[in-house]
Design an enzyme around this catalytic site. Structure first.
Site, short mmCIF file in Angstrom:
data_model
loop_
_atom_site.label_atom_id
_atom_site.label_comp_id
_atom_site.label_asym_id
_atom_site.label_seq_id
_atom_site.Cartn_x
_atom_site.Cartn_y
_atom_site.Cartn_z
CG HIS A 84 -1.58 1.22 0.92
ND1 HIS A 84 -3.66 0.77 1.66
CD2 HIS A 84 -2.24 2.32 0.85
CE1 HIS A 84 -3.99 2.14 1.66
NE2 HIS A 84 -3.05 2.70 1.46
CG HIS A 124 -0.78 7.33 -0.61
ND1 HIS A 124 -1.48 7.12 -1.18
CD2 HIS A 124 -1.14 6.24 0.45
CE1 HIS A 124 -2.99 6.67 -0.80
NE2 HIS A 124 -2.62 5.87 0.55
CG LEU A 125 4.65 5.94 -5.09
CD1 LEU A 125 5.60 4.51 -6.30
CD2 LEU A 125 6.56 6.05 -4.08
NE ARG A 126 1.22 11.76 -1.92
CZ ARG A 126 -0.23 11.64 -0.95
NH1 ARG A 126 -1.14 10.84 -1.58
NH2 ARG A 126 0.24 11.99 0.59
CG ASN A 139 -4.73 8.85 -3.27
OD1 ASN A 139 -3.75 7.85 -3.26
ND2 ASN A 139 -5.23 9.08 -2.03
CE LYS A 163 -7.33 1.39 -0.34
NZ LYS A 163 -6.81 2.53 -0.12
CG HIS A 217 -9.97 4.67 3.78
ND1 HIS A 217 -8.20 4.50 3.43
CD2 HIS A 217 -10.96 5.06 4.96
CE1 HIS A 217 -8.68 5.62 4.48
NE2 HIS A 217 -10.12 6.27 5.07
CG HIS A 227 -4.66 2.08 5.77
ND1 HIS A 227 -6.36 2.13 5.85
CD2 HIS A 227 -4.83 3.27 4.76
CE1 HIS A 227 -6.49 2.62 5.42
NE2 HIS A 227 -5.72 3.19 4.36
CG ASP A 253 -1.61 4.52 4.31
OD1 ASP A 253 -1.21 5.33 2.83
OD2 ASP A 253 -2.62 5.51 5.05
CG HIS A 289 0.02 14.81 2.53
ND1 HIS A 289 -0.90 15.12 1.31
CD2 HIS A 289 -0.28 13.84 2.94
CE1 HIS A 289 -1.06 14.70 2.11
NE2 HIS A 289 -1.22 13.36 2.73
CB ALA A 298 -4.69 12.48 6.95
C1 NCD Z 1 -3.20 8.91 2.58
C2 NCD Z 1 -3.08 10.39 1.71
O1 NCD Z 1 -2.53 11.11 1.85
O2 NCD Z 1 -3.32 10.05 0.25
N1 NCD Z 1 -3.34 9.04 3.58
C3 NCD Z 1 -3.54 9.19 4.87
O3 NCD Z 1 -3.36 9.62 6.44
N2 NCD Z 1 -3.31 7.81 5.06
C4 NCD Z 1 -4.68 8.01 2.32
C5 NCD Z 1 -4.99 7.15 3.20
O4 NCD Z 1 -4.73 5.88 2.49
O5 NCD Z 1 -6.51 7.68 3.33
ZN ZN Z 2 -3.25 4.66 1.67
#
Ligand code: NCD
Ligand code: ZN
Length: 335
Positions: free
Chosen positions: A12, A14-16, A39, A95, A132, A166, A238, A242, A254
């Protein structure tokens, strides 16, 4: 002490996109691969958008051998669209986000009944569903309230490859034990911290994520299941970077950025509990078994030599603050 892991996977991640992707992708590339979250803005909802995103990730990796298990943002789809998704190179699964529950999830599902036909088809077609799992209730109760939905899905679609993403509660671990047709991922931070670490003293925005860290008994249950090598519990960082200015802000975004520290810190924790022999299963074996994955051959050796974690990572005009910023971790990757 040393351990060599075969093809560790982050289930899981996130790479943006854009400059942030260029900064973060190489920082997860010690893994052999990862499940890439969809996302973005706008979310990745079509095979074409998914493949274009995969190509941007490949470019950002700059030659690193790293398999992208790509996901599509769940929207109700028909059979033709599901076939197209399944046939798209790199596609892993969907997802599902409840609408508005977390970062960039506004286009998510607001009524699970609307997902019914698609889920039935996914079950038949063997397409994984990653969820999620939070309600819109009181923040500490959101995951627990959502467990009824998992129960419903696992009962109604017994063959659906369903993952609770998560998980953060002892209750979710119990559900995992109850339903052999469900798997789960757990993050690094939820094996370590509780709400006290986030907000018990001075507020620590870099530890703020969704779902929020819970109680000590929850953290302990998650850690116990991971250390014991629970066969359906997998590591999913996860890691959710940011920009620093969005974290150290009124209205903190978050997400905890753990990509660069995940493997050394996991090794430290498993070693401290005398459970290093179960780390391979947690970071690769369980996922390969459950999903039938055959990741690229890649080994990572970790040793109990400290790693100094930078105060932040900066490049391409972006700056992100990792977990343990400016601190030292007991283990490091042997380069
Ligand atoms: C994730 C994100 O910033 O994309 N943020 C997080 O707090 N985990 C999104 C997610 O997995 O809920
Ligand atoms: Zn996530």
């Amino acid at each position: 002490m040393k351990i060599t892991l075969n093809s560790p996977l982050d289930m899981h991640l996130h790479l943006r996109d854009g400059d942030m992707l260029k900064l973060t992708a190489p920082l997860s590339a010690d893994f052999a691969g990862a499940v890439i979250m969809p996302n973005l803005v706008p979310p990745v909802t079509t095979p074409a958008a998914m493949q274009a995103y995969d190509a941007r990730i490949a470019a950002a990796l700059d030659g690193a051998d790293f398999t992208r298990y790509m996901t599509l943002f769940f929207t109700p789809l028909g059979e033709k669209e599901l076939i197209a998704a399944k046939e798209a190179p790199g596609f892993f699964g969907f997802k599902l986000y409840p609408a508005g529950i977390t970062t960039n999830s506004e286009g998510g599902v607001s009524d699970m009944a609307q997902a019914d036909k698609t889920l039935r088809l996914m079950e038949e077609m063997g397409i994984p569903l990653l969820v999620h799992g939070e309600s819109h209730g009181f923040v500490m109760d959101r995951e627990q309230e959502f467990l009824a939905v998992y129960r419903h899905l696992a009962t109604k679609y017994p063959k659906l490859k369903l993952s609770m993403e998560h998980i953060t509660t002892a209750e979710a671990v119990r559900l995992l034990d109850e339903f052999p047709n469900i798997c789960a991922t757990v993050t690094l931070q939820h094996l370590i911290i509780t709400l006290d670490d986030v907000a018990g003293g001075a507020l620590r925005p870099h530890l703020f994520c969704k779902p929020i860290a819970k109680r000590p008994e929850d953290r302990d249950a998650l850690l116990r299941a991971a250390l014991e090598g629970h066969p359906r519990l997998m590591f999913g960082s996860d890691s959710a970077p940011h920009p620093r200015c969005k974290k150290e802000a009124c209205g903190c975004a978050a997400g905890v950025f753990t990509g660069p520290v995940a493997l050394p810190k996991l090794a430290e924790i498993f070693a401290a509990h005398g459970a290093l022999e179960n780390l391979q299963a947690f970071v690769s074996g369980n996922a390969c078994q459950w999903y039938g994955l055959q990741p690229v051959q890649k080994t990572v050796t970790l040793e109990d030599t400290p790693m100094s974690v930078p105060a932040s990572y900066r490049s391409y005009g972006e700056q992100v603050v990792p977990m343990y910023a400016g601190e030292s971790i007991g283990w490091s990757i042997v380069r």
